[in-house]
Scaffold this motif. Structure first.
Motif, PDB file in Angstrom:
ATOM      1  N   THR A   1      -7.685   2.814   3.012  1.00 60.37           N
ATOM      2  CA  THR A   1      -7.671   1.347   3.075  1.00 60.37           C
ATOM      3  C   THR A   1      -6.500   0.861   3.918  1.00 60.37           C
ATOM      4  O   THR A   1      -6.653  -0.046   4.740  1.00 60.37           O
ATOM      5  CB  THR A   1      -7.620   0.742   1.666  1.00 60.37           C
ATOM      6  N   ALA A   2      -5.330   1.463   3.726  1.00 59.90           N
ATOM      7  CA  ALA A   2      -4.156   1.066   4.506  1.00 59.90           C
ATOM      8  C   ALA A   2      -4.409   1.269   6.000  1.00 59.90           C
ATOM      9  O   ALA A   2      -4.025   0.429   6.821  1.00 59.90           O
ATOM     10  CB  ALA A   2      -2.929   1.852   4.051  1.00 59.90           C
ATOM     11  N   LEU A   3      -5.066   2.353   6.351  1.00 56.43           N
ATOM     12  CA  LEU A   3      -5.368   2.608   7.766  1.00 56.43           C
ATOM     13  C   LEU A   3      -6.314   1.555   8.339  1.00 56.43           C
ATOM     14  O   LEU A   3      -6.270   1.272   9.539  1.00 56.43           O
ATOM     15  CB  LEU A   3      -5.966   4.007   7.940  1.00 56.43           C
ATOM     16  N   SER A   4      -7.117   0.929   7.496  1.00 54.03           N
ATOM     17  CA  SER A   4      -8.039  -0.104   7.978  1.00 54.03           C
ATOM     18  C   SER A   4      -7.301  -1.371   8.418  1.00 54.03           C
ATOM     19  O   SER A   4      -7.886  -2.226   9.081  1.00 54.03           O
ATOM     20  CB  SER A   4      -9.083  -0.437   6.908  1.00 54.03           C
ATOM     21  N   TYR A   5      -6.028  -1.489   8.059  1.00 52.39           N
ATOM     22  CA  TYR A   5      -5.208  -2.630   8.484  1.00 52.39           C
ATOM     23  C   TYR A   5      -4.566  -2.391   9.855  1.00 52.39           C
ATOM     24  O   TYR A   5      -3.765  -3.197  10.310  1.00 52.39           O
ATOM     25  CB  TYR A   5      -4.122  -2.948   7.448  1.00 52.39           C
ATOM     26  N   HIS A   6      -4.906  -1.279  10.482  1.00 49.64           N
ATOM     27  CA  HIS A   6      -4.407  -0.933  11.815  1.00 49.64           C
ATOM     28  C   HIS A   6      -2.880  -0.994  11.871  1.00 49.64           C
ATOM     29  O   HIS A   6      -2.296  -1.806  12.598  1.00 49.64           O
ATOM     30  CB  HIS A   6      -5.023  -1.836  12.890  1.00 49.64           C
ATOM     31  N   PRO A   7      -2.240  -0.105  11.096  1.00 45.28           N
ATOM     32  CA  PRO A   7      -0.772  -0.112  11.075  1.00 45.28           C
ATOM     33  C   PRO A   7      -0.195   0.307  12.425  1.00 45.28           C
ATOM     34  O   PRO A   7      -0.905   0.900  13.255  1.00 45.28           O
ATOM     35  CB  PRO A   7      -0.441   0.921   9.998  1.00 45.28           C
TER      36      PRO A   7
ATOM     37  N   ILE B   1       0.501   4.057  -2.841  1.00 47.62           N
ATOM     38  CA  ILE B   1       0.184   5.444  -2.483  1.00 47.62           C
ATOM     39  C   ILE B   1       1.209   6.394  -3.091  1.00 47.62           C
ATOM     40  O   ILE B   1       0.863   7.418  -3.692  1.00 47.62           O
ATOM     41  CB  ILE B   1       0.115   5.606  -0.952  1.00 47.62           C
ATOM     42  N   SER B   2       2.466   6.049  -2.960  1.00 50.49           N
ATOM     43  CA  SER B   2       3.532   6.876  -3.519  1.00 50.49           C
ATOM     44  C   SER B   2       3.389   7.020  -5.033  1.00 50.49           C
ATOM     45  O   SER B   2       3.499   8.122  -5.580  1.00 50.49           O
ATOM     46  CB  SER B   2       4.888   6.260  -3.163  1.00 50.49           C
ATOM     47  N   TYR B   3       3.132   5.913  -5.713  1.00 50.35           N
ATOM     48  CA  TYR B   3       2.990   5.957  -7.174  1.00 50.35           C
ATOM     49  C   TYR B   3       1.768   6.775  -7.576  1.00 50.35           C
ATOM     50  O   TYR B   3       1.816   7.531  -8.558  1.00 50.35           O
ATOM     51  CB  TYR B   3       2.897   4.544  -7.763  1.00 50.35           C
ATOM     52  N   ALA B   4       0.676   6.646  -6.834  1.00 55.66           N
ATOM     53  CA  ALA B   4      -0.533   7.420  -7.141  1.00 55.66           C
ATOM     54  C   ALA B   4      -0.264   8.917  -7.010  1.00 55.66           C
ATOM     55  O   ALA B   4      -0.697   9.709  -7.855  1.00 55.66           O
ATOM     56  CB  ALA B   4      -1.679   6.993  -6.220  1.00 55.66           C
TER      57      ALA B   4
ATOM     58  N   LYS C   1      -7.193   8.685  -5.791  1.00 55.34           N
ATOM     59  CA  LYS C   1      -6.818   7.278  -5.652  1.00 55.34           C
ATOM     60  C   LYS C   1      -5.882   7.116  -4.452  1.00 55.34           C
ATOM     61  O   LYS C   1      -6.029   6.182  -3.665  1.00 55.34           O
ATOM     62  CB  LYS C   1      -6.149   6.782  -6.937  1.00 55.34           C
ATOM     63  N   ALA C   2      -4.916   8.021  -4.320  1.00 56.09           N
ATOM     64  CA  ALA C   2      -3.982   7.965  -3.189  1.00 56.09           C
ATOM     65  C   ALA C   2      -4.751   8.068  -1.873  1.00 56.09           C
ATOM     66  O   ALA C   2      -4.466   7.327  -0.924  1.00 56.09           O
ATOM     67  CB  ALA C   2      -2.954   9.080  -3.295  1.00 56.09           C
ATOM     68  N   LYS C   3      -5.743   8.951  -1.819  1.00 57.71           N
ATOM     69  CA  LYS C   3      -6.539   9.118  -0.603  1.00 57.71           C
ATOM     70  C   LYS C   3      -7.279   7.828  -0.258  1.00 57.71           C
ATOM     71  O   LYS C   3      -7.270   7.388   0.890  1.00 57.71           O
ATOM     72  CB  LYS C   3      -7.526  10.267  -0.797  1.00 57.71           C
TER      73      LYS C   3
ATOM     74  N   TYR D   1       0.831  -1.214   0.000  1.00 60.17           N
ATOM     75  CA  TYR D   1       0.000   0.000   0.000  1.00 60.17           C
ATOM     76  C   TYR D   1       0.860   1.256   0.000  1.00 60.17           C
ATOM     77  O   TYR D   1       0.569   2.219  -0.706  1.00 60.17           O
ATOM     78  CB  TYR D   1      -0.965   0.016   1.192  1.00 60.17           C
ATOM     79  N   ARG D   2       1.923   1.243   0.774  1.00 55.66           N
ATOM     80  CA  ARG D   2       2.818   2.406   0.823  1.00 55.66           C
ATOM     81  C   ARG D   2       3.368   2.710  -0.568  1.00 55.66           C
ATOM     82  O   ARG D   2       3.402   3.865  -1.002  1.00 55.66           O
ATOM     83  CB  ARG D   2       3.941   2.129   1.831  1.00 55.66           C
TER      84      ARG D   2
END
Length: 107
Positions: A86-92, A68-71, A79-81, A64-65
């Motif tokens: 979505t990445a935050l939903s994985y509870h980083p 996000i960078s590529y977007a 798309k990056a947002k 995801y990181r």
């Protein structure tokens, strides 16, 4: 019909396109860089969609990181947002969550 490859195949291609995008950006060819980063984004999204079920959340967040960078690099901020959300939903981990939340606020 699109042939499905392994996530490693897609990720390697994403990195290759991103490297080429960076080279184009550094040489002043912004238009080409955007196209190359768009390809990198698409390959990284394909990598994400083909991850095995047993993939650890930390590994998923790495993909995801990159996406996000590529977007961001190809100007696809909406798309990056969505990818950040979505990445935050994985509870980083806390530090990564703070970075993602800061990034989300700037998009």
């Amino acid at each position: 019909m699109k042939k499905v490859h392994s996530n490693e195949y897609y990720h390697r291609n994403a990195v290759s396109f991103a490297d080429s995008g960076l080279a184009a950006k550094n040489s002043g060819d912004a238009g080409r860089a955007i196209i190359l980063y768009e390809h990198a984004l698409n390959f990284e999204l394909d990598a994400l969609s083909t991850l095995p079920d047993e993939t650890l959340p930390e590994q998923i967040l790495g993909f995801y990181r990159n996406a996000i960078s590529y977007a961001i690099e190809c100007g696809r901020t909406r798309k990056a947002k969505r990818l950040v959300e979505t990445a935050l939903s994985y509870h980083p981990p806390q530090e990564m969550a703070a970075t993602l939340e800061d990034l989300l606020a700037t998009l």
